[in-house]
Design a protein around this motif. Structure first.
Motif, PDB file in Angstrom:
ATOM      1  N   ASN A 138      42.740 -12.891  31.267  1.00 57.39           N
ATOM      2  CA  ASN A 138      42.681 -14.334  31.531  1.00 57.39           C
ATOM      3  C   ASN A 138      43.620 -14.717  32.671  1.00 57.39           C
ATOM      4  N   SER A 139      44.828 -14.154  32.669  1.00 57.80           N
ATOM      5  CA  SER A 139      45.793 -14.460  33.707  1.00 57.80           C
ATOM      6  C   SER A 139      45.279 -14.025  35.081  1.00 57.80           C
ATOM      7  N   SER A 140      44.776 -12.789  35.160  1.00 59.10           N
ATOM      8  CA  SER A 140      44.303 -12.271  36.428  1.00 59.10           C
ATOM      9  C   SER A 140      43.110 -13.060  36.952  1.00 59.10           C
ATOM     10  N   ALA A 141      42.220 -13.456  36.044  1.00 61.88           N
ATOM     11  CA  ALA A 141      41.027 -14.208  36.447  1.00 61.88           C
ATOM     12  C   ALA A 141      41.359 -15.614  36.925  1.00 61.88           C
ATOM     13  N   ASN A 142      42.537 -16.100  36.574  1.00 64.94           N
ATOM     14  CA  ASN A 142      42.939 -17.462  36.943  1.00 64.94           C
ATOM     15  C   ASN A 142      44.104 -17.463  37.928  1.00 64.94           C
ATOM     16  N   GLY A 143      44.070 -16.517  38.872  1.00 62.34           N
ATOM     17  CA  GLY A 143      45.066 -16.504  39.931  1.00 62.34           C
ATOM     18  C   GLY A 143      46.430 -16.035  39.503  1.00 62.34           C
ATOM     19  N   GLY A 196      61.683  -2.635  20.264  1.00 56.59           N
ATOM     20  CA  GLY A 196      61.603  -3.497  19.093  1.00 56.59           C
ATOM     21  C   GLY A 196      61.308  -4.941  19.442  1.00 56.59           C
ATOM     22  N   LEU A 197      60.892  -5.198  20.684  1.00 64.73           N
ATOM     23  CA  LEU A 197      60.633  -6.558  21.159  1.00 64.73           C
ATOM     24  C   LEU A 197      59.145  -6.766  21.374  1.00 64.73           C
ATOM     25  N   ASP A 198      58.726  -8.017  21.344  1.00 65.09           N
ATOM     26  CA  ASP A 198      57.341  -8.371  21.623  1.00 65.09           C
ATOM     27  C   ASP A 198      57.226  -9.044  22.978  1.00 65.09           C
ATOM     28  N   VAL A 199      56.046  -8.961  23.561  1.00 64.51           N
ATOM     29  CA  VAL A 199      55.730  -9.705  24.774  1.00 64.51           C
ATOM     30  C   VAL A 199      55.263 -11.100  24.370  1.00 64.51           C
ATOM     31  N   THR A 200      55.888 -12.129  24.932  1.00 66.45           N
ATOM     32  CA  THR A 200      55.540 -13.506  24.567  1.00 66.45           C
ATOM     33  C   THR A 200      54.727 -14.225  25.637  1.00 66.45           C
ATOM     34  N   LYS A 201      54.783 -13.701  26.868  1.00 66.04           N
ATOM     35  CA  LYS A 201      54.094 -14.355  27.970  1.00 66.04           C
ATOM     36  C   LYS A 201      53.779 -13.303  29.022  1.00 66.04           C
ATOM     37  N   VAL A 202      52.631 -13.447  29.699  1.00 66.02           N
ATOM     38  CA  VAL A 202      52.220 -12.425  30.661  1.00 66.02           C
ATOM     39  C   VAL A 202      51.631 -13.073  31.912  1.00 66.02           C
ATOM     40  N   GLN A 203      51.934 -12.451  33.053  1.00 67.44           N
ATOM     41  CA  GLN A 203      51.356 -12.808  34.338  1.00 67.44           C
ATOM     42  C   GLN A 203      50.762 -11.531  34.903  1.00 67.44           C
ATOM     43  N   ALA A 204      49.449 -11.512  35.143  1.00 68.20           N
ATOM     44  CA  ALA A 204      48.773 -10.238  35.392  1.00 68.20           C
ATOM     45  C   ALA A 204      47.963 -10.236  36.684  1.00 68.20           C
ATOM     46  N   ASN A 205      47.801  -9.021  37.206  1.00 70.64           N
ATOM     47  CA  ASN A 205      46.932  -8.788  38.359  1.00 70.64           C
ATOM     48  C   ASN A 205      46.137  -7.518  38.081  1.00 70.64           C
ATOM     49  N   LEU A 206      44.862  -7.674  37.790  1.00 68.26           N
ATOM     50  CA  LEU A 206      43.973  -6.550  37.527  1.00 68.26           C
ATOM     51  C   LEU A 206      43.113  -6.319  38.761  1.00 68.26           C
ATOM     52  N   VAL A 207      43.053  -5.066  39.215  1.00 65.10           N
ATOM     53  CA  VAL A 207      42.361  -4.742  40.461  1.00 65.10           C
ATOM     54  C   VAL A 207      41.324  -3.658  40.206  1.00 65.10           C
ATOM     55  N   THR A 208      40.184  -3.781  40.881  1.00 67.09           N
ATOM     56  CA  THR A 208      39.178  -2.727  40.892  1.00 67.09           C
ATOM     57  C   THR A 208      39.108  -2.186  42.311  1.00 67.09           C
ATOM     58  N   PHE A 209      39.665  -1.007  42.528  1.00 65.13           N
ATOM     59  CA  PHE A 209      39.715  -0.424  43.863  1.00 65.13           C
ATOM     60  C   PHE A 209      38.435   0.325  44.231  1.00 65.13           C
ATOM     61  N   VAL A 210      37.791   0.957  43.258  1.00 63.01           N
ATOM     62  CA  VAL A 210      36.610   1.771  43.541  1.00 63.01           C
ATOM     63  C   VAL A 210      35.379   0.877  43.592  1.00 63.01           C
ATOM     64  N   ASP A 211      34.676   0.917  44.713  1.00 61.31           N
ATOM     65  CA  ASP A 211      33.515   0.062  44.929  1.00 61.31           C
ATOM     66  C   ASP A 211      32.453   0.280  43.854  1.00 61.31           C
ATOM     67  N   GLY A 212      31.881  -0.842  43.396  1.00 59.46           N
ATOM     68  CA  GLY A 212      30.795  -0.784  42.429  1.00 59.46           C
ATOM     69  C   GLY A 212      31.225  -0.708  40.985  1.00 59.46           C
ATOM     70  N   ARG A 213      32.487  -0.537  40.740  1.00 61.48           N
ATOM     71  CA  ARG A 213      32.998  -0.453  39.375  1.00 61.48           C
ATOM     72  C   ARG A 213      33.125  -1.861  38.797  1.00 61.48           C
ATOM     73  N   LEU A 214      32.772  -2.049  37.542  1.00 57.26           N
ATOM     74  CA  LEU A 214      32.751  -3.378  36.937  1.00 57.26           C
ATOM     75  C   LEU A 214      34.067  -3.751  36.260  1.00 57.26           C
ATOM     76  N   LEU A 215      34.917  -2.770  36.006  1.00 60.58           N
ATOM     77  CA  LEU A 215      36.173  -3.028  35.306  1.00 60.58           C
ATOM     78  C   LEU A 215      37.355  -2.538  36.144  1.00 60.58           C
ATOM     79  N   ASP A 216      38.538  -2.998  35.780  1.00 58.11           N
ATOM     80  CA  ASP A 216      39.756  -2.646  36.503  1.00 58.11           C
ATOM     81  C   ASP A 216      40.059  -1.154  36.422  1.00 58.11           C
ATOM     82  N   ASP A 217      40.591  -0.637  37.531  1.00 57.31           N
ATOM     83  CA  ASP A 217      41.132   0.718  37.530  1.00 57.31           C
ATOM     84  C   ASP A 217      42.620   0.722  37.894  1.00 57.31           C
ATOM     85  N   HIS A 218      43.206  -0.481  38.003  1.00 57.82           N
ATOM     86  CA  HIS A 218      44.628  -0.647  38.318  1.00 57.82           C
ATOM     87  C   HIS A 218      45.087  -1.939  37.638  1.00 57.82           C
ATOM     88  N   PHE A 219      46.213  -1.869  36.907  1.00 53.02           N
ATOM     89  CA  PHE A 219      46.571  -2.928  35.959  1.00 53.02           C
ATOM     90  C   PHE A 219      48.068  -3.180  36.044  1.00 53.02           C
TER      91      PHE A 219
END
Length: 391
Positions: free
Chosen positions: A380-385, A215-238
């Motif tokens: 946005n978080s992942s792209a900015n460190g 019943g709670l909302d997320v108010t702030k996030v710190q993220a690390n998005l990773v693309t492990f498979v070569d050549g893939r344009l989007l994250d496969d690990h979040f």
């Protein structure tokens, strides 16, 4: 006196799409809903051919624009009462907003749209039209999800300090998209999937399970998005570290390269009085861990009030299981519960009566917007460190 079955239309679902089959089975589950029309494929010829070859008679349309135009002109009772949108992500927004503006309720697959701007437009349109709109977060339909929500939100675990909500799969651990697997091809394509593959596809489920059960909302996030498979344009690990609206903390994490994991959605909630553990692959049970007491395992259909932990239980909640304990409900039953609840709001809408659509029984359009906002903040978080980003 029995009510007429609601007429349901499908948008998408042709070409062997997996997700349309759970939906159409769930629609027919209770005998109070039926699929009567469909625009199944972007190729008009294929759309009509697939409708003609459907397992039972339905009206086929060359595209969803034709279906919306024709059906919206029919009187209630003859037209489709709601549509189910089961297209890839980039074709969620256009048919959904056109149906809403035509006065046709929508039950849409997740994520809500391709981007945050589209999601906001859709929320505004739904509010203006005052129309039922659901988002198909399947796992809210498990009875144990409802039970978990009751336990946490009624304070039986005390204040939520920490939660870990995960969704782990392994099917994209290699170049699945190169093997001609259509479900993989569009998910790794930014033009069709949006700004996140893993996060948008299954991370949104982990987020929704967290928000629904606590019943709670997320108010702030710190993220690390990773693309492990070569050549893939989007994250496969979040992976995201979150602050919650009560001051608690949470992990919301997902992976599609976790070999051996199939459909491993689960959540653990640690409160000041105890812990709750729920796993989607074992949806008949829910575990409660309390200090200095034996662990408790509750099974759907075999829950009793006033047992020393639980107090009185809502009559509506206890009436939901329709088969005895030990006769497992499963994935299709979860979908059916969502459609059953959506049906109640559609019938009220048709009759000009108030309806709730408040997120307590199925995810609504605002939940869909919250999911898109979360994904955008994580990207946005992942792209900015991995900086903190407010929602």
């Amino acid at each position: 006196m029995s009510q007429r079955p609601l007429n349901v239309g499908l948008i998408g679902g042709g070409g062997g799409a997996f997700i349309v089959q759970p939906h159409q089975r769930a629609i027919h589950f209770d005998g109070t809903r039926r699929v009567v029309a469909a625009a199944l494929h972007p190729d008009p010829k294929v759309a009509l051919e697939e409708a003609a070859n459907w397992d039972y008679p339905i009206t086929g349309y060359t595209n969803y624009d034709e279906m919306i135009e024709v059906e919206s002109k029919k009187p209630i009772g003859e037209r489709v009462d709601y549509v189910v949108v089961v297209t890839p992500n980039h074709v969620h927004f256009d048919p959904s907003i056109k149906c809403v503006r035509a006065g046709i309720p929508v039950f849409c697959e997740k994520p809500l749209t391709l981007n945050l701007d589209e999601a906001q437009q859709l929320v505004d349109a739904v509010k203006e039209a005052k129309i039922p709109f659901g988002v198909a977060h399947t796992y809210l339909g498990h009875w144990t999800s409802r039970f978990a929500r009751f336990i946490v939100t009624s304070g039986l675990l005390g204040e939520v300090r920490w939660a870990d909500s995960r969704y782990l799969q392994g099917w994209l651990a290699g170049r699945t998209e190169d093997a001609g697997v259509a479900q993989a091809e569009w998910r790794v394509d930014p033009k069709k999937s949006g700004i996140s593959c893993c996060g948008g596809d299954i991370g949104t489920h982990a987020l929704m399970q967290l928000r629904y059960i606590t019943g709670l909302d997320v108010t702030k996030v710190q993220a690390n998005l990773v693309t492990f498979v070569d050549g893939r344009l989007l994250d496969d690990h979040f992976t995201t570290y979150c602050e919650l609206s009560n001051g608690g903390k949470a992990l919301v994490r997902a992976s599609q390269i976790a070999i051996g994991h199939k459909n491993d959605l689960g959540i653990e909630v640690n409160g000041t009085k105890g812990t709750l553990i729920w796993d989607q692959e074992f949806p008949e049970q829910l575990k409660i861990l309390l200090p200095d007491q034996p662990d408790r395992t509750y099974f759907r259909g075999a829950v009793a009030a006033n047992d020393g932990f639980l107090g009185d239980l809502p009559e509506e909640l206890m009436a939901e299981p329709n088969i005895p304990a030990g006769h497992p409900e499963a994935f299709h039953d979860a979908y059916a519960r969502l459609h059953r609840c959506f049906e109640q709001d559609v019938r009220a809408y048709n009759d000009g009566q108030p309806f709730s659509c408040d997120g307590s029984k199925y995810a609504n359009v605002q939940d869909g917007l919250n999911g898109m906002n979360f994904i955008q903040a994580a990207v946005n978080s992942s792209a900015n460190g991995s900086t903190w980003v407010d929602l």
